[in-house]
Design a protein around this motif. Sequence first.
Motif, PDB file in Angstrom:
ATOM      1  N   ALA A   4      55.798 -46.962 -15.121  1.00 51.15           N
ATOM      2  CA  ALA A   4      56.204 -47.676 -13.905  1.00 51.15           C
ATOM      3  C   ALA A   4      56.560 -46.747 -12.750  1.00 51.15           C
ATOM      4  N   ASP A   5      56.979 -45.527 -13.060  1.00 44.87           N
ATOM      5  CA  ASP A   5      57.413 -44.612 -11.999  1.00 44.87           C
ATOM      6  C   ASP A   5      56.329 -43.612 -11.605  1.00 44.87           C
TER       7      ASP A   5
ATOM      8  N   PHE B  44      47.711 -53.493  -7.070  1.00 48.65           N
ATOM      9  CA  PHE B  44      46.586 -53.507  -7.998  1.00 48.65           C
ATOM     10  C   PHE B  44      46.691 -54.649  -9.014  1.00 48.65           C
ATOM     11  N   LEU B  45      47.893 -54.934  -9.472  1.00 49.42           N
ATOM     12  CA  LEU B  45      48.061 -56.051 -10.415  1.00 49.42           C
ATOM     13  C   LEU B  45      47.778 -57.390  -9.731  1.00 49.42           C
ATOM     14  N   ALA B  46      48.188 -57.528  -8.477  1.00 49.72           N
ATOM     15  CA  ALA B  46      47.888 -58.758  -7.734  1.00 49.72           C
ATOM     16  C   ALA B  46      46.377 -58.936  -7.595  1.00 49.72           C
TER      17      ALA B  46
ATOM     18  N   ASP C 166      54.537 -45.208  -3.047  1.00 57.08           N
ATOM     19  CA  ASP C 166      55.541 -45.745  -3.962  1.00 57.08           C
ATOM     20  C   ASP C 166      54.813 -46.361  -5.162  1.00 57.08           C
ATOM     21  N   PRO C 167      55.058 -45.893  -6.390  1.00 54.47           N
ATOM     22  CA  PRO C 167      54.381 -46.428  -7.569  1.00 54.47           C
ATOM     23  C   PRO C 167      54.551 -47.945  -7.736  1.00 54.47           C
ATOM     24  N   ALA C 168      55.728 -48.459  -7.439  1.00 49.82           N
ATOM     25  CA  ALA C 168      55.953 -49.899  -7.591  1.00 49.82           C
ATOM     26  C   ALA C 168      55.048 -50.698  -6.664  1.00 49.82           C
TER      27      ALA C 168
END
Length: 180
Positions: free
Chosen positions: A136-137, A63-65, A55-57
Amino acid sequence: MHTTIPAARSAPRFPRLSPRARKTVVVAHVVSSVGWLGLTLGNLVLAVTGMNATDPARQHAAFLAMAILGETLLIPISLVAFASGLVLSLGTKWGLFRHWWVVAKFVLTLVAVVLTPLSSVPGLRELGSVVSAAPADQLIDAGEYTSGLLAAGCVSSSMYLACVILTAFKPGGRTRFRRG
């Protein structure tokens, strides 16, 4: 005739920590060291999560975390762990170069402190930039970033575990710099 032998000059010593100061520095050292290990293990979990996400989200969030936590905490927490360990070694009976286990911990921590801003933090910044620029997708191919970060996390975790073992077992005896 009476000759006096001049007293041997000793190197200047770091003042001994009072019991209250020692306990305060021990708390700072344990909290920062455990935090550093936890942050590293957390980033390993996030890296594996992001690499295996379908799931991309979920992938982007993992990764952002990693990037946010690493960029914000890795350098300060490593410096507090290093500095508090240095103060403890110099301000207590253990000394910095009196016991092999302290020397080994010092070297391991120094290597980790130097490598953190040189390898981990730049890699996390790059990964964060790539994820932020991606649609985002869409899943991103983060293999070149995550493989290095995984390797760094495994090496770092092993080094921190070695430091814990050294502290618990205090192997190796004394060095030749036994004074004090």
